[in-house]
Design a protein around this motif. Structure first.
Motif, PDB file in Angstrom:
ATOM      1  N   ARG A 167       0.834  -1.199   0.000  1.00 43.99           N
ATOM      2  CA  ARG A 167       0.000   0.000   0.000  1.00 43.99           C
ATOM      3  C   ARG A 167       0.872   1.254   0.000  1.00 43.99           C
ATOM      4  O   ARG A 167       1.926   1.301   0.646  1.00 43.99           O
ATOM      5  CB  ARG A 167      -0.918   0.006   1.222  1.00 43.99           C
ATOM      6  N   HIS A 172      -1.406   4.598   5.515  1.00 47.02           N
ATOM      7  CA  HIS A 172      -1.285   3.132   5.608  1.00 47.02           C
ATOM      8  C   HIS A 172      -0.063   2.640   4.828  1.00 47.02           C
ATOM      9  O   HIS A 172      -0.009   1.469   4.453  1.00 47.02           O
ATOM     10  CB  HIS A 172      -2.550   2.467   5.064  1.00 47.02           C
ATOM     11  N   GLU A 175       1.679  -1.149   4.334  1.00 48.47           N
ATOM     12  CA  GLU A 175       0.846  -2.303   4.667  1.00 48.47           C
ATOM     13  C   GLU A 175       0.818  -3.260   3.480  1.00 48.47           C
ATOM     14  O   GLU A 175       0.832  -2.835   2.330  1.00 48.47           O
ATOM     15  CB  GLU A 175      -0.579  -1.866   5.013  1.00 48.47           C
ATOM     16  N   TYR A 177      -0.743  -6.904   1.477  1.00 44.41           N
ATOM     17  CA  TYR A 177      -1.939  -7.702   1.252  1.00 44.41           C
ATOM     18  C   TYR A 177      -1.607  -8.804   0.254  1.00 44.41           C
ATOM     19  O   TYR A 177      -0.649  -8.720  -0.498  1.00 44.41           O
ATOM     20  CB  TYR A 177      -3.078  -6.854   0.674  1.00 44.41           C
ATOM     21  N   VAL A 200      -6.478  -9.769   1.209  1.00 45.68           N
ATOM     22  CA  VAL A 200      -6.541 -10.297   2.574  1.00 45.68           C
ATOM     23  C   VAL A 200      -5.281  -9.950   3.359  1.00 45.68           C
ATOM     24  O   VAL A 200      -4.198  -9.766   2.798  1.00 45.68           O
ATOM     25  CB  VAL A 200      -6.752 -11.833   2.571  1.00 45.68           C
ATOM     26  N   GLN A 201      -5.474  -9.848   4.669  1.00 47.42           N
ATOM     27  CA  GLN A 201      -4.389  -9.765   5.642  1.00 47.42           C
ATOM     28  C   GLN A 201      -4.661 -10.816   6.710  1.00 47.42           C
ATOM     29  O   GLN A 201      -5.764 -10.858   7.272  1.00 47.42           O
ATOM     30  CB  GLN A 201      -4.325  -8.379   6.297  1.00 47.42           C
ATOM     31  N   ASN A 202      -3.686 -11.675   6.967  1.00 41.78           N
ATOM     32  CA  ASN A 202      -3.837 -12.720   7.989  1.00 41.78           C
ATOM     33  C   ASN A 202      -5.125 -13.524   7.776  1.00 41.78           C
ATOM     34  O   ASN A 202      -5.858 -13.819   8.726  1.00 41.78           O
ATOM     35  CB  ASN A 202      -3.829 -12.096   9.387  1.00 41.78           C
ATOM     36  N   ILE A 204      -7.858 -12.667   6.551  1.00 43.03           N
ATOM     37  CA  ILE A 204      -9.092 -11.906   6.717  1.00 43.03           C
ATOM     38  C   ILE A 204      -9.233 -10.972   5.530  1.00 43.03           C
ATOM     39  O   ILE A 204      -8.324 -10.176   5.233  1.00 43.03           O
ATOM     40  CB  ILE A 204      -9.083 -11.098   8.027  1.00 43.03           C
ATOM     41  N   ALA A 205     -10.360 -11.057   4.824  1.00 43.00           N
ATOM     42  CA  ALA A 205     -10.585 -10.170   3.684  1.00 43.00           C
ATOM     43  C   ALA A 205     -10.817  -8.752   4.194  1.00 43.00           C
ATOM     44  O   ALA A 205     -11.694  -8.519   5.034  1.00 43.00           O
ATOM     45  CB  ALA A 205     -11.788 -10.646   2.878  1.00 43.00           C
ATOM     46  N   VAL A 206     -10.014  -7.807   3.667  1.00 41.96           N
ATOM     47  CA  VAL A 206     -10.106  -6.432   4.166  1.00 41.96           C
ATOM     48  C   VAL A 206     -10.518  -5.441   3.088  1.00 41.96           C
ATOM     49  O   VAL A 206     -10.892  -4.311   3.400  1.00 41.96           O
ATOM     50  CB  VAL A 206      -8.766  -5.984   4.797  1.00 41.96           C
ATOM     51  N   HIS A 207     -10.455  -5.850   1.816  1.00 41.65           N
ATOM     52  CA  HIS A 207     -10.846  -4.923   0.747  1.00 41.65           C
ATOM     53  C   HIS A 207     -11.208  -5.714  -0.507  1.00 41.65           C
ATOM     54  O   HIS A 207     -10.506  -6.657  -0.869  1.00 41.65           O
ATOM     55  CB  HIS A 207      -9.704  -3.950   0.426  1.00 41.65           C
ATOM     56  N   ASP A 208     -12.309  -5.330  -1.139  1.00 42.92           N
ATOM     57  CA  ASP A 208     -12.718  -5.949  -2.404  1.00 42.92           C
ATOM     58  C   ASP A 208     -12.339  -5.025  -3.557  1.00 42.92           C
ATOM     59  O   ASP A 208     -12.788  -3.876  -3.606  1.00 42.92           O
ATOM     60  CB  ASP A 208     -14.227  -6.192  -2.426  1.00 42.92           C
TER      61      ASP A 208
END
Length: 244
Positions: A167, A172, A175, A177, A200-202, A204-208
């Motif tokens: 990113r 941010h 960061e 992904y 995803v991070q870890n 976990i989906a964080v952004h589409d």
């Protein structure tokens, strides 16, 4: 245009060639600009000067072309790399000719590049003079752009879309992904799609991502037509919608 497969081949001096390449790359997408005065770079009287050409992409990251040797020595290559958050990343050798030539020699020099883009995504592939895109390339990148969400992934020789996305937004910056594939199966001759692609991070989906589609298994490098829309197959489970 948002799908370009271009061979930039110029019979002239090295400066003629680099200017032509810069013009084609910046013409391919208005978000790409050349920051370098190319005439001034080649006019440098310091014999140890190494020519460097810098392109800015959407104020998000930069692409750097660096001549392999000083201006007073013959060469057949430049190095290409990405600058992300002011950090120079790994570079690849990009050959424009099969034999070395001094900078002022008249010769036919060639670089090949592909650019596929829409309002949100930009994919670029760069190859040597004797490579055929998209089957063979030296360097490729994929970036994604929304207001307040900008990421860039790059890779050498292999598909950038599967690499780490970095990113570049100020709050941010740095960061990272990864994309995740939700349709890891085939549909015979049919293709199933989901009209987004998660970052995803870890796990976990964080952004589409918009205009980047998840899909069932397809062959990378192809163009698909789905519901009258064209898509470029970035990798076996990722499509980029081609802006018409």
């Amino acid at each position: 245009m948002s799908y370009i497969n271009k061979s930039v081949s110029i019979n002239g001096t090295e400066k003629d060639f680099i200017k032509a390449f810069a013009n084609e790359l910046t013409s391919a997408d208005s978000r790409i600009t050349c920051e370098t005065d190319i005439d001034a770079e080649f006019a440098n009287e310091d014999s140890s000067h190494i020519i460097t050409i810098i392109f800015d992409v959407s104020n998000c990251y930069k692409i750097k072309l660096i001549r392999a040797v000083a201006i007073n020595r013959a060469t057949y290559q430049y190095n290409i790399q990405t600058i992300i958050n002011n950090v120079d990343k790994s570079s690849a050798n990009l050959y424009f000719l099969g034999t070395t030539k001094p900078v002022t020699d008249i010769a036919t020099r060639t670089f090949n590049f592909m650019l596929i883009s829409n309002d949100n995504a930009i994919v670029m592939l760069f190859s040597d003079y004797n490579q055929s895109l998209p089957n063979a390339y030296k360097y490729n990148l994929m970036s994604y752009h929304e207001q307040d969400f900008n990421v860039i992934a790059y890779n050498l020789n292999i598909i950038a879309s599967k690499a780490e996305y970095i990113r570049t937004d100020e709050n941010h910056q740095g960061e990272t992904y990864k994309i995740t594939n939700r349709l890891l199966y085939s549909r015979d001759e049919d293709v199933e799609i989901i009209e987004s692609k998660p970052l995803v991070q870890n796990n976990i989906a964080v952004h589409d991502m918009k205009n980047v589609y998840d899909c069932s298994n397809v062959l990378a490098g192809n163009i698909l037509i789905i519901d009258s829309n064209r898509f470029f197959v970035v990798d076996s489970n990722t499509l980029i919608k081609i802006k018409e």
